[in-house]
Design a protein around this motif. Structure first.
Motif, short mmCIF file in Angstrom:
data_model
loop_
_atom_site.label_atom_id
_atom_site.label_comp_id
_atom_site.label_asym_id
_atom_site.label_seq_id
_atom_site.Cartn_x
_atom_site.Cartn_y
_atom_site.Cartn_z
N LEU A 55 -81.29 52.98 82.45
CA LEU A 55 -79.88 53.91 83.08
C LEU A 55 -77.69 52.33 82.21
O LEU A 55 -77.83 53.34 81.25
N ALA A 56 -78.14 51.44 81.79
CA ALA A 56 -77.42 50.64 82.18
C ALA A 56 -77.36 50.64 80.08
O ALA A 56 -76.54 50.46 79.63
N ASP A 57 -78.44 50.91 79.63
CA ASP A 57 -78.17 50.47 78.37
C ASP A 57 -78.07 51.40 76.90
O ASP A 57 -77.58 52.06 76.12
N SER A 58 -77.71 52.92 78.29
CA SER A 58 -77.37 54.17 77.55
C SER A 58 -76.49 54.22 77.00
O SER A 58 -75.28 53.47 77.78
N ASP A 59 -75.86 55.36 76.66
CA ASP A 59 -74.39 55.24 76.13
C ASP A 59 -74.13 56.27 77.52
O ASP A 59 -71.94 56.08 77.96
N LEU A 60 -74.64 56.56 78.03
CA LEU A 60 -74.02 57.14 79.19
C LEU A 60 -73.57 56.71 80.42
O LEU A 60 -72.17 57.38 81.28
N PHE A 61 -74.04 55.50 80.70
CA PHE A 61 -73.32 54.80 82.18
C PHE A 61 -72.96 53.62 81.72
O PHE A 61 -73.44 52.76 80.66
N GLU A 62 -72.22 53.21 82.23
CA GLU A 62 -72.01 51.67 82.54
C GLU A 62 -72.47 50.49 82.85
O GLU A 62 -73.96 49.21 82.12
N PHE A 63 -73.23 50.47 84.00
CA PHE A 63 -73.80 50.00 84.80
C PHE A 63 -74.81 50.48 85.83
O PHE A 63 -74.58 51.48 86.59
N ALA A 64 -76.02 49.89 86.60
CA ALA A 64 -76.43 50.59 87.60
C ALA A 64 -77.27 49.60 88.30
O ALA A 64 -77.48 48.31 88.38
N TRP A 65 -77.39 49.88 90.18
CA TRP A 65 -77.70 49.11 90.49
C TRP A 65 -78.49 49.66 91.81
O TRP A 65 -78.16 50.82 91.54
N ILE A 66 -79.32 49.36 92.11
CA ILE A 66 -80.87 49.85 93.72
C ILE A 66 -80.56 48.91 94.62
O ILE A 66 -81.22 47.84 94.45
N GLY A 67 -80.11 49.37 95.46
CA GLY A 67 -80.34 48.92 97.12
C GLY A 67 -80.72 49.13 97.49
O GLY A 67 -82.25 49.59 98.60
N GLU A 68 -81.20 47.87 98.91
CA GLU A 68 -82.70 47.84 99.61
C GLU A 68 -82.53 48.77 101.28
O GLU A 68 -80.92 47.50 101.55
N PHE A 69 -82.90 49.35 102.20
CA PHE A 69 -81.88 49.63 103.04
C PHE A 69 -83.03 48.79 104.43
O PHE A 69 -84.19 48.74 104.88
N ASP A 70 -82.72 48.02 105.42
CA ASP A 70 -82.82 47.82 105.57
C ASP A 70 -82.68 48.39 107.52
O ASP A 70 -81.52 47.95 107.87
N ALA A 71 -83.74 48.99 108.14
CA ALA A 71 -83.01 50.01 109.17
C ALA A 71 -83.03 48.88 110.45
O ALA A 71 -81.98 49.55 111.52
N ILE A 72 -84.22 48.02 110.26
CA ILE A 72 -83.35 46.65 111.97
C ILE A 72 -82.33 46.77 111.93
O ILE A 72 -80.99 46.85 112.88
N ARG A 73 -81.40 45.93 110.98
CA ARG A 73 -80.65 45.39 111.33
C ARG A 73 -78.81 46.69 110.30
O ARG A 73 -78.15 46.58 110.59
N ASN A 74 -79.30 48.17 110.03
CA ASN A 74 -79.07 48.81 109.31
C ASN A 74 -77.84 48.27 108.26
O ASN A 74 -76.61 47.93 108.22
N THR A 75 -78.78 47.79 107.12
CA THR A 75 -77.74 46.93 105.94
C THR A 75 -78.67 47.53 104.50
O THR A 75 -79.38 48.05 104.86
N ILE A 76 -77.59 47.46 103.63
CA ILE A 76 -78.67 47.74 102.18
C ILE A 76 -77.83 46.61 101.44
O ILE A 76 -76.47 45.91 101.51
N THR A 77 -78.89 45.77 101.08
CA THR A 77 -78.32 44.44 100.03
C THR A 77 -79.35 45.47 98.82
O THR A 77 -80.48 45.32 98.71
N PRO A 78 -78.44 43.97 97.20
CA PRO A 78 -79.40 44.94 96.23
C PRO A 78 -80.38 44.12 95.67
O PRO A 78 -80.85 43.06 96.21
N ARG A 79 -81.37 45.11 95.08
CA ARG A 79 -82.64 44.23 94.99
C ARG A 79 -82.70 44.62 93.23
O ARG A 79 -83.64 43.29 92.67
N GLN A 80 -82.26 44.90 92.80
CA GLN A 80 -82.49 44.95 91.38
C GLN A 80 -80.88 45.38 91.05
O GLN A 80 -80.71 46.92 91.53
#
Length: 545
Positions: free
Chosen positions: A184-209
């Motif tokens: 996604l980031a290497d294409s001409d269509l988008f600038e950057f991308a990231w994927i977040g991990e959901f923690d259902a116990i803490r009810n949070t999202i943190t970056p994983r990639q």
């Protein structure tokens, strides 16, 4: 409006003035968005100061009537000049010419009787020519836009095909995440991308990639989900609603106010956050940033489909990893208002507590152990006394922050229900709205029947996360199984109840008599069961082969 039609519109009044040789011309343009006619351009000869032209009340209605009737309106002699028409203008005759759905041209002359039949015919011909030019320009621009859309779609679907090929080759969750973000980031269509991990116990999202952006944007970034919050981060909204979230303009959307300058500095103006869902299970959140305002309408549909594809690939990779490494499948399960006694206790006390263990007591009752905040101890006690299903609630231990409670409850509990399934419950947490359990299933287990069985008892069951996890070391499992194997069910219950009640602490948090009372046996009988269980456990440690 695009550049070609805009140029024709801007020159329409000047062309009319030059062709007809008149003193004053103007164009009222129809705005399709507002449904109104608006004065767009005016042209005057040197004889007239255009600042002296005034349009009185009612003149806009005259223009509107010409537009909707699609018929030329002529006034050949305005002498004497009516005050309600043009109070300062020397115009003596005029004509209003409709331009189909484009608008109306107004032409005026200082001389009366200017608009004879020949002039009017010329004006009609000119209007038809302008209409044709506008329609042709619009057609060309529509074709050009269609070609741009097709080129964009070709790029977009080519990108999706590349990502699909990478997903086929990827064998782990990490390689899937990396391939998606990099493509996604290497294409001409988008600038950057990231994927977040959901923690259902803490009810949070943190970056994983991530890709296309340095880690400084994502360092220490933890997004907390709060269903009651306004202007919540779009990533959090994607998790809460299970639907994609669009930010059309990063510069104005309040949801990204905290990160606005950082995002804009990296060339992005809009973004889409897509939940990665497969078979009702959330596998993360993909957020993609683009340079243009208002993401292309095709983006959401295509990225939604990509989100499902990524989730399916992660599910397959986790299954493969589980089989290959003999791992376990870890499920995080949310029960929305399950209605069991512990759920009602958490709701009535408005607290959060952690389940620690359960010991059957016979007669359809159990001793349930859980920890809660020390500051909420009084609320828990009060709420427990007001629940008919709880016959006794006792604080058995405490430290600076938490208290251990023992509640004797009647009827089925969520913990006992999970214990009868094929999985092993690792944690169970209750708050006022929901219960969240983390359960390990064997690598060969099918998740769907497990969830279906729970849904027969509880109306709202949601798999919040699904991942492969290392099994406990075999030495640990062997010890646990070896300890339980020689014990009778009664001995195991006595030993567990004594342990959870703090009988082995120093000083003891519960006496032998108190535990005997819980078991409804005499103190000597409790001691007899306890010593028999201890002797079997010690034998495992100290007996020779």
């Amino acid at each position: 409006m695009t550049a070609d039609t805009q140029e024709i519109t801007e020159r329409a009044a000047a062309i009319t003035q030059r062709v007809l040789g008149l003193d004053y011309t103007a164009l009222w343009e129809y705005n399709e968005r507002t449904g109104e006619l608006q004065l767009a351009t005016t042209v005057t000869s040197r004889k007239i100061d255009d600042e002296t032209i005034r349009y009185p009340d009612g003149f806009s209605e005259q223009v509107w009537q010409t537009f909707i009737s699609d018929d030329v309106e002529i006034c050949t002699d305005l002498s004497p000049i009516p005050e309600n028409l043009m109070s300062e203008s020397p115009v003596r005759s005029n004509v209003l010419i409709p331009l189909s759905r484009k608008g109306v041209i107004y032409a005026g002359s200082m001389d009366p009787e200017t608009f004879d039949e020949t002039t009017v015919d010329l004006a009609r011909t000119l209007a038809a020519t302008l209409e044709t030019a506008l329609e042709r320009a619009e057609g060309e621009q529509q074709l050009a836009q269609q070609n741009r859309d097709l080129a964009y779609l070709d790029q977009l679907y080519s990108l999706m095909w590349k990502i699909d090929q990478k997903l086929v080759q990827a064998g782990t969750v990490e390689s899937i995440d990396r391939a998606v973000c990099e493509q996604l980031a290497d294409s001409d269509l988008f600038e950057f991308a990231w994927i977040g991990e959901f923690d259902a116990i803490r009810n949070t999202i943190t970056p994983r990639q991530w890709a296309g952006i340095d880690s400084s944007y994502l360092d220490d970034r933890t997004i907390t989900i709060d269903a009651n919050a306004t202007n919540q981060d779009p990533v959090a909204d994607a998790v809460s609603t299970q639907d994609s979230q669009i930010v059309a303009d990063v510069a104005t959307d309040k949801r990204l106010a905290a990160f606005r300058e950082t995002i804009l500095a990296r060339g992005a103006r809009s973004c889409i956050s897509v939940p990665l869902i497969f078979e009702d299970t959330l596998y993360g959140v993909l957020t993609v940033f683009a340079a243009q305002l208002q993401p292309h309408e095709r983006n959401q549909r295509v990225l939604d489909e990509l989100g499902r594809t990524i989730a399916h690939a992660i599910n397959a990779a986790q299954k493969e990893e589980t089989v290959r490494t003999d791992n376990v499948v870890e499920l995080t399960i949310q029960f929305q208002e399950p209605g069991t006694v512990l759920a009602r206790l958490a709701r009535n006390a408005d607290v959060k507590f952690q389940f620690k263990g359960i010991v059957p007591d016979g007669n359809d009752s159990s001793h349930v152990f859980f920890t809660g905040s020390r500051t909420s101890a009084d609320e828990i006690h009060a709420a427990g006394r007001n629940l008919a299903a709880i016959t006794r609630i006792t604080r058995v231990a405490e430290n600076d922050e938490t208290c251990m409670f023992r509640a004797t409850v009647s009827g089925s509990t969520l913990a006992s229900q999970l214990a009868t399934q094929k999985g092993a419950m690792r944690t169970l947490t209750f708050d006022r709205n929901a219960a969240i359990a983390i359960v390990d299933l064997p690598s060969t287990a099918d998740v769907r029947p497990f969830v279906d069985e729970l849904q027969r008892t509880y109306s709202s069951v949601k798999i919040m996360s699904h991942r492969s996890r290392d099994r406990l070391p075999e030495s640990v499992q062997d010890v646990q199984m070896a300890i339980r194997e020689p014990l009778t069910e009664r001995q195991a219950d006595v030993l567990k109840l004594a342990y959870l009640s703090g009988f082995f602490e120093s000083p003891r948090e519960s006496t032998g008599q108190e535990i005997a009372d819980l078991l409804d046996v005499s103190a000597p009988t409790f001691t007899q069961h306890l010593r028999a269980a201890e002797r079997k456990v010690f034998a495992l440690a100290f007996d020779e082969e």
